[in-house]
Design a protein around this motif. Structure first.
Motif, short mmCIF file in Angstrom:
data_model
loop_
_atom_site.label_atom_id
_atom_site.label_comp_id
_atom_site.label_asym_id
_atom_site.label_seq_id
_atom_site.Cartn_x
_atom_site.Cartn_y
_atom_site.Cartn_z
N TRP A 287 0.86 -1.18 0.00
CA TRP A 287 0.00 0.00 0.00
C TRP A 287 0.90 1.23 0.00
CZ3 TRP A 287 -5.41 0.04 2.52
CH2 TRP A 287 -6.06 -1.16 2.25
N VAL A 288 0.64 2.14 -0.93
CA VAL A 288 1.46 3.34 -1.08
C VAL A 288 0.55 4.56 -1.00
CG1 VAL A 288 3.15 4.53 -2.51
CG2 VAL A 288 3.01 2.03 -2.59
N GLY A 289 0.83 5.42 -0.02
CA GLY A 289 0.07 6.66 0.12
C GLY A 289 0.76 7.78 -0.64
N THR A 290 0.03 8.43 -1.52
CA THR A 290 0.61 9.50 -2.34
C THR A 290 -0.18 10.79 -2.18
OG1 THR A 290 -0.70 9.30 -4.39
CG2 THR A 290 1.04 7.65 -4.03
N ARG A 291 0.27 11.82 -2.86
CA ARG A 291 -0.41 13.12 -2.83
C ARG A 291 -1.78 13.06 -3.47
NH1 ARG A 291 2.88 17.65 -5.86
NH2 ARG A 291 2.71 16.04 -7.45
N SER A 292 -2.01 12.04 -4.31
CA SER A 292 -3.26 12.00 -5.08
C SER A 292 -4.15 10.82 -4.73
CB SER A 292 -2.94 11.96 -6.58
OG SER A 292 -2.23 13.11 -6.97
N GLY A 293 -3.70 9.90 -3.89
CA GLY A 293 -4.55 8.76 -3.57
C GLY A 293 -3.78 7.62 -2.94
N LEU A 294 -4.41 6.48 -2.91
CA LEU A 294 -3.82 5.25 -2.37
C LEU A 294 -3.60 4.28 -3.52
CD1 LEU A 294 -3.08 3.28 -0.03
CD2 LEU A 294 -5.52 2.69 0.07
N SER A 295 -2.36 3.79 -3.65
CA SER A 295 -2.02 2.83 -4.71
C SER A 295 -1.68 1.49 -4.09
CB SER A 295 -0.84 3.34 -5.53
OG SER A 295 -1.18 4.55 -6.20
N ILE A 296 -2.24 0.42 -4.66
CA ILE A 296 -2.08 -0.93 -4.11
C ILE A 296 -1.45 -1.83 -5.17
CG2 ILE A 296 -3.27 -2.93 -3.15
CD1 ILE A 296 -5.46 -1.02 -2.18
N LEU A 297 -0.34 -2.49 -4.79
CA LEU A 297 0.40 -3.35 -5.71
C LEU A 297 0.49 -4.76 -5.14
CD1 LEU A 297 2.22 -3.49 -8.31
CD2 LEU A 297 4.16 -3.08 -6.77
N PRO A 298 0.01 -5.79 -5.87
CA PRO A 298 0.15 -7.17 -5.38
C PRO A 298 1.61 -7.55 -5.24
CG PRO A 298 -1.44 -7.04 -7.19
CD PRO A 298 -0.73 -5.71 -7.14
N LEU A 299 1.93 -8.26 -4.14
CA LEU A 299 3.29 -8.72 -3.90
C LEU A 299 3.37 -10.24 -4.08
CD1 LEU A 299 4.19 -6.70 -0.68
CD2 LEU A 299 5.03 -6.27 -3.00
N GLN A 300 4.58 -10.74 -4.29
CA GLN A 300 4.78 -12.17 -4.42
C GLN A 300 6.21 -12.50 -4.02
OE1 GLN A 300 3.87 -12.36 -8.58
NE2 GLN A 300 6.01 -12.38 -9.18
N ASN A 301 6.42 -13.74 -3.65
CA ASN A 301 7.76 -14.18 -3.29
C ASN A 301 8.58 -14.33 -4.56
OD1 ASN A 301 9.88 -14.96 -1.75
ND2 ASN A 301 9.08 -16.99 -1.25
N GLY A 302 9.78 -13.79 -4.54
CA GLY A 302 10.61 -13.85 -5.74
C GLY A 302 10.56 -12.52 -6.48
#
Length: 653
Positions: A287-302
Motif C-alpha cells: 500500500w502506497v500513500g501518495t499526494r493523489s490517492g492510495l495505490s495498491i500493488l500485489p506482492l509475491q515471493n521472488g
C-alpha cells in the motif's frame, strides 16, 4: 453414532454487533473504507501519522493536536486556552512509545514526551532540538530511541539524559548532517535512513558501519523507506515516484526499478510524491500513500512481476477514502489497515478473508417474515432442515437454493400450527427425521414411505413413552433407544418401542418430571447425561425396561458438584470428556476421579459467562456459542495451554 449435524453451520437468533469494516475483495473498488462516528469528531482532519502503542491505543498526529483513540472515545493533547503551554507545537509529525511507557512526540517545533503512567507531558529542553522539526521517531528492537530531524539524526541516551547527534565525526565519515525524513528498522536490525535531498543510508547493526547508496533520482530524495514481508526494500520519493531496490544490501551493486505516474496509463502509481508505505499482510499487497490517492500493488515471493497498481481516489463512491492526500498508513496488530489523510481524517478497512459465509435466508424471510434459526439438521441427502422462529420448520436445497416451508410439503399439509421447533435430528439406524416442537410433541418422518404416509405425530397423549409434549431435545443412543428431553423431565422409547419412564424416578429428593431437561448426551460407558436449566446435571446409569435397573446421580450447586443449576447444554467430545454449558457460570468439565464438574471457564479466563451450545469439529476443537460470541476452544489432553480465539469478528453481518 451420528449426532445432529457434523457440517459447521451456525445459527444466530440474535445477531451481535461487529467491529469489522470490510472483507477482502480482489479489487480496490470492493474495499469499504470506513471511519467510526467517534473518529469523525476529530477537531483536525489533517492527519500526518497514525500509530499504535504497546497497549493497543491508536495515536493520531495532526496539524492541530495529538489524539488518542481507544475504540470508544478520543483524548486530546494540545495547547489551548485552558492549557496554553502543554506542547511545544500543536503541529504533530509523529509519535513512538519506548519500553518505559513514554510516548515521544515529534512536532514542527521541538520534542515532547508523555509519561503514559502519570499523564504528564514534558517538553524536551535541548539547545539543538528546541524549535527544530522532528519528523521521525524510531524505537528499535534493542530499545534505542532515534530521532530524525530537519538538522540531522539524534539518539536519546538514557544513562545521562542526553541527546547524541550523528554526523561524519562519529560515523566513520559514513553519515553526514542531513534533513531526515524516514527511519526504518528491517528484519536484520539494520536502520534505513531516508533524507530530504541527501539520499539513502543504512546503518548495519552487525558491523556498526554506515552505508551510502547511489543517487536514485534527480532530487536525491528518500522520503520514506519500507521493507515488505518478502524482504524487498522500497523507497518512496518526493516527486520522483517509487523505487524497488535490487541487491539492497550491497550498495556497490544496488540497482532499482522505478514506478512513476503516467496519466495515459491507468495502472501506474497514482502520484510521484510518496508520503507513506505499508503492507497489507492479509492480501499480500503493498500500500502506497501518495499526494493523489492510495495505490495498491500485489506482492509475491521472488522477482516482482508488475501487474499494475490499483488506485483508490476520494469521491469515487461512498466506500472510498475520504481524501486523496494519503499521508500515513498503519497495519495494526489485528491486521486492520488505517489510512491517515490530509484533510480527510482517518479511514479503516479490514481486509481479512471471511472465515464464514453468511446466508441471510432472503427467500425464507420474504416468505415467513423471519430468518431467525432455532435448530438445524444437515440430513443424509445434503438438505438443510431449519427451525424458523415460531413458524415451524423448512428445508433448503443447498444446491438450488430453494426453500420449502413445512406447510408446502404434502405430508405435512394436515398438520397446521407447528410453532417453535427446538430440535431436529436424523436417526442413524432408520434414517427417520425427528422434529421436536415446543408444546407440540414430536413428528417422525420416514422419507422412504409413500407420499401421504410418511409422517407420524407423537405427543404425551398418544405416545406412552413421551412424558411431556414440550420437546427441547431428541437423542438416539448407541443401543438405538430414543431419548426425549422435555419440560417435564426425560423419558425414553426403547429400541423395541417400549416406554421407559425415567421421569417417574427421583434424584436428590426431586422427581425427574419436575425438572426442565434441555439436552442429552451419551457418555463413554453408555450412561446418559441430562442438562437441566433448573436442577443442573443428572447422570442416568442402567439399561432395560425396568426402572429398578437405573441409578441417577445429581450434579448441582446443592451438593457442590456443579457451580450452577442452570445447565443449558451438555456434550461429549471425541476424547470422551463431558462438558456442560451453563447460564451465568460458563463452561465446566466433568472430572471422573472427583465425580464433579470443574469450573474451567474461570480457570481458563474464557470470555462471557454463558455457554448455550457446544459442538466439536473433526480435529476435536470445541465450538461454543456464548454470550460473548462464537468461541473456538482447543483443549489438549493434559488440559494445559488451552487456546480460544473469539471468532465473532470473523462473521460479517
Amino acid at each position: 453414532m451420528k449426532d445432529r449435524t457434523w457440517s459447521f453451520i451456525f445459527c444466530f437468533g440474535i445477531f451481535f454487533p461487529l467491529m469489522c469494516q470490510a472483507v477482502i475483495m480482489p479489487q480496490h473498488n470492493s474495499l469499504a473504507f470506513r471511519s467510526s462516528s467517534i473518529l469523525n469528531t476529530l477537531s483536525s482532519k489533517d492527519v500526518q501519522s497514525v500509530y499504535q502503542d504497546r497497549d493497543g491505543y491508536i495515536w493520531i498526529s495532526t496539524r492541530n493536536g495529538l489524539f488518542q483513540y481507544d475504540g470508544y472515545s478520543i483524548t486530546t493533547y494540545k495547547s489551548n486556552l485552558y492549557c496554553p503551554d502543554l506542547l511545544s507545537s500543536n503541529n504533530i509529525f509523529c509519535v513512538a512509545e519506548d519500553s518505559c511507557h513514554r510516548l515521544w512526540i515529534g512536532t514542527y517545533s521541538g520534542l515532547n514526551v508523555l509519561d503514559k503512567r502519570t499523564g504528564e507531558v514534558r517538553k524536551i529542553e535541548n539547545a539543538e532540538l528546541s524549535g527544530t522539526g522532528i519528523s521521525q521517531v524510531l524505537v528499535t528492537s534493542d530499545q534505542r530511541i532515534l530521532f530524525g530531524t530537519e538538522i540531522g539524526l539524534y539518539e536519546y541516551k538514557e544513562i545521562d539524559n542526553s541527546f547524541l547527534a550523528y554526523d561524519t565525526s562519529n560515523t566513520g565519515g559514513g553519515f553526514p548532517r542531513a534533513t531526515i525524513k524516514s527511519l526504518f528498522e528491517d528484519d536484520r536490525g539494520d536502520i534505513w535512513i531516508g533524507t530530504w535531498n541527501s539520499g539513502l543510508y543504512r546503518y548495519e547493526k552487525k558491523t556498526g558501519k554506515y552505508w551510502k547508496y547511489p543517487k536514485m533520482n534527480s532530487g536525491n530524495s528518500a522520503h520514506v523507506v519500507f521493507q515488505d514481508s518478502y524482504k524487498n526494500i522500497w523507497v518512496g520519493t518526493w516527486g520522483s515516484g517509487l523505487h524497488l531496490l535490487h541487491n539492497a544490501y550491497d550498495p556497490e551493486r544496488t540497482t532499482w526499478t522505478t514506478f512513476t505516474h503516467n496519466e495515459k496509463q491507468p495502472y501506474t502509481i497514482s502520484d510521484n510524491l510518496i508520503y507513506a508505505i505499508s503492507e497489507d499482510v492479509n492480501t499480500h499487497s503493498l500500500w502506497v500513500g501518495t499526494r493523489s490517492g492510495l495505490s495498491i500493488l500485489p506482492l509475491q515471493n521472488g522477482p516482482i512481476v508488475f501487474s499494475g497498481f490499483e488506485n483508490c481516489y476520494s469521491g469515487e463512491s461512498e466506500n472510498t477514502i475520504t481524501s486523496s492526500e494519503v499521508a500515513s498508513l498503519l497495519r495494526d496488530r489485528q491486521g486492520i489497515m488505517w489510512v491517515g489523510m490530509i484533510g480527510g481524517g482517518v479511514n479503516m478497512v479490514n481486509t481479512r478473508r471471511a472465515k464464514f459465509s453468511l446466508d441471510r435466508l432472503t427467500e425464507t424471510k420474504r416468505m415467513l417474515k423471519s430468518n431467525s434459526v432455532r435448530s438445524l439438521l444437515l440430513d443424509d441427502d445434503g438438505k438443510l432442515w431449519m427451525g424458523i422462529s415460531t413458524y415451524g420448520f423448512g428445508v433448503k436445497d443447498r444446491q438450488t437454493g430453494k426453500f420449502i416451508h413445512y406447510n408446502q410439503m404434502p405430508d405435512f399439509m394436515s398438520y397446521e400450527g407447528i410453532s417453535t421447533v427446538m430440535s431436529i435430528m436424523q436417526s442413524p439406524t432408520t434414517g427417520h427425521i425427528w422434529i421436536g416442537v415446543y408444546n407440540g410433541g414430536a413428528y417422525e418422518l420416514d422419507k422412504q414411505a409413500p407420499v401421504g404416509k410418511r409422517v407420524k405425530a407423537h405427543n404425551s397423549g398418544n405416545a406412552p413413552w413421551m412424558c411431556n409434549s414440550c420437546i427441547y431435545d431428541i437423542y438416539e443412543d448407541s443401543k438405538q433407544n430414543l431419548w426425549f428431553a422435555t419440560r417435564g423431565g426425560v423419558s425414553m422409547r426403547a429400541a423395541d418401542g417400549s416406554p421407559v419412564r425415567i421421569d417417574s424416578l427421583k434424584v436428590g429428593g426431586v422427581a425427574i418430571q419436575d425438572m426442565v431437561a434441555m439436552q442429552l448426551t451419551e457418555g463413554g460407558n453408555g450412561e446418559m447425561w441430562m442438562a437441566s436449566n433448573t436442577h443442573g446435571v443428572v447422570r442416568i446409569q442402567g439399561s432395560g425396561h425396568s426402572l429398578n435397573g437405573y441409578t441417577l446421580s445429581a450434579y448441582s450447586v446443592v451438593n457442590g458438584k456443579l457451580n450452577s443449576n442452570y445447565a443449558d447444554c451438555i456434550y461429549k467430545d471425541i476424547e470422551g470428556r463431558i462438558w456442560v454449558g451453563t447460564g451465568g457460570s460458563g463452561l465446566s468439565l466433568y472430572d471422573a476421579v472427583e465425580d464433579r464438574f470443574l469450573p474451567v471457564h474461570k480457570l481458563w479466563n474464557l470470555p462471557g459467562d454463558a455457554v448455550t451450545s457446544i459442538q466439536s469439529d473433526k480435529k476435536g476443537d470445541l465450538w461454543l456459542g456464548t454470550n460473548a460470541g462464537l468461541l473456538k476452544l482447543t483443549v489438549p489432553k493434559d488440559l494445559q495451554n488451552v487456546t480460544y480465539p473469539l471468532l465473532s469478528k470473523e462473521i460479517t453481518p
